[in-house]
Design an enzyme around this catalytic site. Structure first.
Site, PDB file in Angstrom:
ATOM      1  CB  SER A   1      11.302  -6.608   7.476  1.00  0.00           C
ATOM      2  OG  SER A   1      10.218  -5.700   7.562  1.00  0.00           O
ATOM      3  CG  ASN A   2       6.510  -8.293   3.763  1.00  0.00           C
ATOM      4  OD1 ASN A   2       6.913  -9.328   3.236  1.00  0.00           O
ATOM      5  ND2 ASN A   2       5.229  -7.968   3.784  1.00  0.00           N
TER       6      ASN A   2
ATOM      7  CE1 TYR B   1      -1.467  -6.202  10.934  1.00  0.00           C
ATOM      8  CE2 TYR B   1      -3.733  -6.966  10.748  1.00  0.00           C
ATOM      9  CZ  TYR B   1      -2.721  -6.106  10.364  1.00  0.00           C
ATOM     10  OH  TYR B   1      -2.982  -5.136   9.423  1.00  0.00           O
TER      11      TYR B   1
ATOM     12  CB  SER C   1      -7.032  -3.239   9.948  1.00  0.00           C
ATOM     13  OG  SER C   1      -7.699  -4.385   9.512  1.00  0.00           O
TER      14      SER C   1
ATOM     15  CE  LYS D   1      -2.226  -2.525  11.498  1.00  0.00           C
ATOM     16  NZ  LYS D   1      -1.209  -1.536  11.123  1.00  0.00           N
TER      17      LYS D   1
ATOM     18  CB  ILE E   1      -0.965  -0.009   1.211  1.00  0.00           C
ATOM     19  CG1 ILE E   1      -1.731  -1.336   1.268  1.00  0.00           C
ATOM     20  CG2 ILE E   1      -1.941   1.162   1.124  1.00  0.00           C
ATOM     21  CD1 ILE E   1      -2.491  -1.569   2.568  1.00  0.00           C
TER      22      ILE E   1
ATOM     23  NE  ARG F   1     -13.008 -11.219   5.168  1.00  0.00           N
ATOM     24  CZ  ARG F   1     -13.847 -12.103   5.724  1.00  0.00           C
ATOM     25  NH1 ARG F   1     -15.156 -12.000   5.536  1.00  0.00           N
ATOM     26  NH2 ARG F   1     -13.382 -13.102   6.460  1.00  0.00           N
TER      27      ARG F   1
HETATM   28  N1  LIG Z   1      -2.755  -5.367   3.137  1.00  0.00           N
HETATM   29  C1  LIG Z   1      -3.812  -5.441   3.915  1.00  0.00           C
HETATM   30  O1  LIG Z   1      -4.691  -6.291   3.704  1.00  0.00           O
HETATM   31  C2  LIG Z   1      -4.014  -4.470   5.070  1.00  0.00           C
HETATM   32  C3  LIG Z   1      -5.294  -4.308   5.633  1.00  0.00           C
HETATM   33  C4  LIG Z   1      -5.450  -3.426   6.699  1.00  0.00           C
HETATM   34  C5  LIG Z   1      -4.348  -2.732   7.204  1.00  0.00           C
HETATM   35  N2  LIG Z   1      -3.112  -2.929   6.643  1.00  0.00           N
HETATM   36  C6  LIG Z   1      -1.967  -2.195   7.208  1.00  0.00           C
HETATM   37  O2  LIG Z   1      -1.450  -1.337   6.211  1.00  0.00           O
HETATM   38  C7  LIG Z   1      -0.029  -1.199   6.369  1.00  0.00           C
HETATM   39  C8  LIG Z   1       0.648  -1.535   5.061  1.00  0.00           C
HETATM   40  O3  LIG Z   1       0.285  -2.856   4.671  1.00  0.00           O
HETATM   41  P1  LIG Z   1       0.861  -3.540   3.359  1.00  0.00           P
HETATM   42  O4  LIG Z   1      -0.145  -4.525   2.900  1.00  0.00           O
HETATM   43  O5  LIG Z   1       1.355  -2.513   2.425  1.00  0.00           O
HETATM   44  O6  LIG Z   1       2.075  -4.347   4.019  1.00  0.00           O
HETATM   45  P2  LIG Z   1       3.573  -4.529   3.501  1.00  0.00           P
HETATM   46  O7  LIG Z   1       4.201  -5.584   4.352  1.00  0.00           O
HETATM   47  O8  LIG Z   1       3.595  -4.711   2.037  1.00  0.00           O
HETATM   48  O9  LIG Z   1       4.211  -3.106   3.864  1.00  0.00           O
HETATM   49  C9  LIG Z   1       4.727  -2.794   5.131  1.00  0.00           C
HETATM   50  C10 LIG Z   1       6.143  -2.266   4.933  1.00  0.00           C
HETATM   51  O10 LIG Z   1       6.692  -1.887   6.194  1.00  0.00           O
HETATM   52  C11 LIG Z   1       8.031  -2.316   6.246  1.00  0.00           C
HETATM   53  N3  LIG Z   1       8.373  -2.481   7.665  1.00  0.00           N
HETATM   54  C12 LIG Z   1       7.892  -3.409   8.543  1.00  0.00           C
HETATM   55  N4  LIG Z   1       8.475  -3.250   9.748  1.00  0.00           N
HETATM   56  C13 LIG Z   1       9.322  -2.186   9.647  1.00  0.00           C
HETATM   57  C14 LIG Z   1      10.221  -1.558  10.555  1.00  0.00           C
HETATM   58  N5  LIG Z   1      10.392  -1.996  11.799  1.00  0.00           N
HETATM   59  N6  LIG Z   1      10.926  -0.486  10.116  1.00  0.00           N
HETATM   60  C15 LIG Z   1      10.785  -0.043   8.830  1.00  0.00           C
HETATM   61  N7  LIG Z   1       9.978  -0.627   7.930  1.00  0.00           N
HETATM   62  C16 LIG Z   1       9.257  -1.689   8.331  1.00  0.00           C
HETATM   63  C17 LIG Z   1       8.077  -3.602   5.425  1.00  0.00           C
HETATM   64  O11 LIG Z   1       9.363  -3.892   4.912  1.00  0.00           O
HETATM   65  C18 LIG Z   1       7.077  -3.309   4.317  1.00  0.00           C
HETATM   66  O12 LIG Z   1       7.706  -2.751   3.186  1.00  0.00           O
HETATM   67  C19 LIG Z   1       0.343  -2.094   7.540  1.00  0.00           C
HETATM   68  O13 LIG Z   1       0.377  -1.314   8.713  1.00  0.00           O
HETATM   69  C20 LIG Z   1      -0.802  -3.078   7.595  1.00  0.00           C
HETATM   70  O14 LIG Z   1      -0.971  -3.608   8.871  1.00  0.00           O
HETATM   71  C21 LIG Z   1      -2.932  -3.763   5.587  1.00  0.00           C
END
Ligand SMILES: NC(=O)c1ccc[n+]([C@@H]2O[C@H](COP(=O)([O-])OP(=O)(O)OC[C@H]3O[C@@H](n4cnc5c(N)ncnc54)[C@H](O)[C@@H]3O)[C@@H](O)[C@H]2O)c1
Length: 340
Positions: free
Chosen positions: A35-36, A151, A126, A155, A13, A233
């Protein structure tokens, strides 16, 4: 131009949001610890926008690194905080890892935001905060239910931390965006979702199955109380979701917010069942998907879709893409990364 920090900006995102912010003319600084995410995402962002974001590889749970970063970048006008670990199943196995990462990154970042000249903060929340809501569609006033996983709890606690901090710091302005189910990819297919290992979410599992990486998709339960028996959903195109961040940021920068802590649902308002998502994929891809009906999975919520009235009327944002648009973009992205 205003400088915006996007934490986790190389993730799914985050990267789409960086594109929208750069297209709006903001100077974007990305923090990610990879990390991801992969560094290649930066190339995708540059290819789409023609602009090079500043990137700093920092682990936000290292307090001293966060402080050093903000000393160097004390001219930031807004922070969008995506960085977090997000795999629900893993969080059950490794709760401390999730509490440590998702809460420390938030606390250390928020502490520094308080010292900025303009303390604007947007948090990735979320729809998991609602659990199985009693009424559909879900409004922002629906009660927050006990979290189903560590998790989900991060949130809920994250929102509480921000709310409590806002209460005693009137100069802090924060918005928590409660995402429903983000799917899809940028229409250029240059950035998208890159799950590591077996995808936990439906859409990447569908596209990976169609691409031949997975043999068969399991649909967990077709005997729920829904029209076709499968879970429902609210799937939102990631580009629509990214645009919601740009709108929320503008609201804070222009001081249009009504209180210094606001929450908004970010969804389409339309509930789609698992079978409808599969049908949509088959329609836009022109290929049949190999799937089977499997027993129900423990902990699955039956139905969750958003009431988007507040986001539409107050935030001034509305999702534009259909499920078919999102599925087509997800498929284009999958084909691109697999060279199909
Ligand atoms: N994808 C979904 O379905 C969804 C739904 C609701 C909420 N969210 C929230 O939205 C946010 C983004 O989600 P996403 O799907 O893009 O996830 P994602 O894992 O693709 O992105 C998260 C990013 O944060 C980085 N990261 C994690 N820990 C870190 C740290 N300690 N320091 C620096 N960087 C760090 C990771 O490397 C990754 O690039 C998250 O907070 C997630 O919980 C996601």
């Amino acid at each position: 131009m205003k400088k915006i920090l996007v934490t986790g900006g190389l993730g799914f995102i985050g990267s789409h949001t960086v594109v929208e912010l750069q297209n709006e003319g903001y100077d974007v600084v990305i923090i990610d610890d990879l990390s991801n995410a992969s560094l290649d995402v930066i190339e995708g962002i540059i290819a789409i926008t023609g602009k090079i974001p500043v990137f700093e590889k920092i682990d936000l749970k290292e307090k001293a690194s966060v402080e050093r970063f903000f000393q160097k970048h004390n001219d930031i006008s807004g922070v969008i905080h995506f960085a977090a670990s997000k795999a629900v199943g893993e969080s059950v196995e490794k709760p401390l890892l999730y509490y440590e990462n998702n809460l420390n990154t938030l606390i250390y970042t928020l502490k520094e935001v308080l010292n900025l000249n303009t303390s604007n903060f947007i948090f990735s929340s979320s729809c998991t905060v609602y659990g199985q809501a009693d009424e559909m569609p879900i409004t922002e006033n629906a009660p927050v239910k006990p979290a189903e996983s560590p998790y989900g709890n991060t949130k809920q606690i994250g929102e509480e931390i921000i709310k409590d901090t806002c209460k005693v710091n009137p100069h802090l302005n924060a918005i928590a965006l409660r995402y429903f189910n983000p799917i899809g990819a940028h229409s250029s297919a240059k950035i998208g979702e890159l799950p590591i290992g077996v995808p936990q979410n439906l859409v990447p599992f569908i596209t990976q199955t169609a691409a031949g990486l997975r043999e068969c998709l399991s649909v967990y339960g077709n005997d729920y109380e829904t029209p076709d028996g499968t879970c429902i959903r609210d799937y939102i195109h990631v580009v629509d979701l990214a645009k919601a961040h740009a709108v929320a940021l503008e609201r804070l920068l222009e001081a249009n917010n009504q209180s210094n802590f606001e929450t908004f649902n970010v969804g389409t308002g339309v509930g789609s069942s698992v079978l409808e998502v599969i049908k949509s994929f088959e329609k836009v891809s022109g290929q049949a998907l190999n799937f089977k009906i499997a027993p129900r999975r423990e902990g699955d919520i039956v139905k969750a879709f958003a009431n988007t009235k507040k986001a539409n009327a107050v935030l001034g944002w509305k999702a534009k893409s259909t499920l078919d648009d999102a599925m087509l973009s997800a498929w284009k992205w999958e084909k691109n990364i697999r060279n199909l």
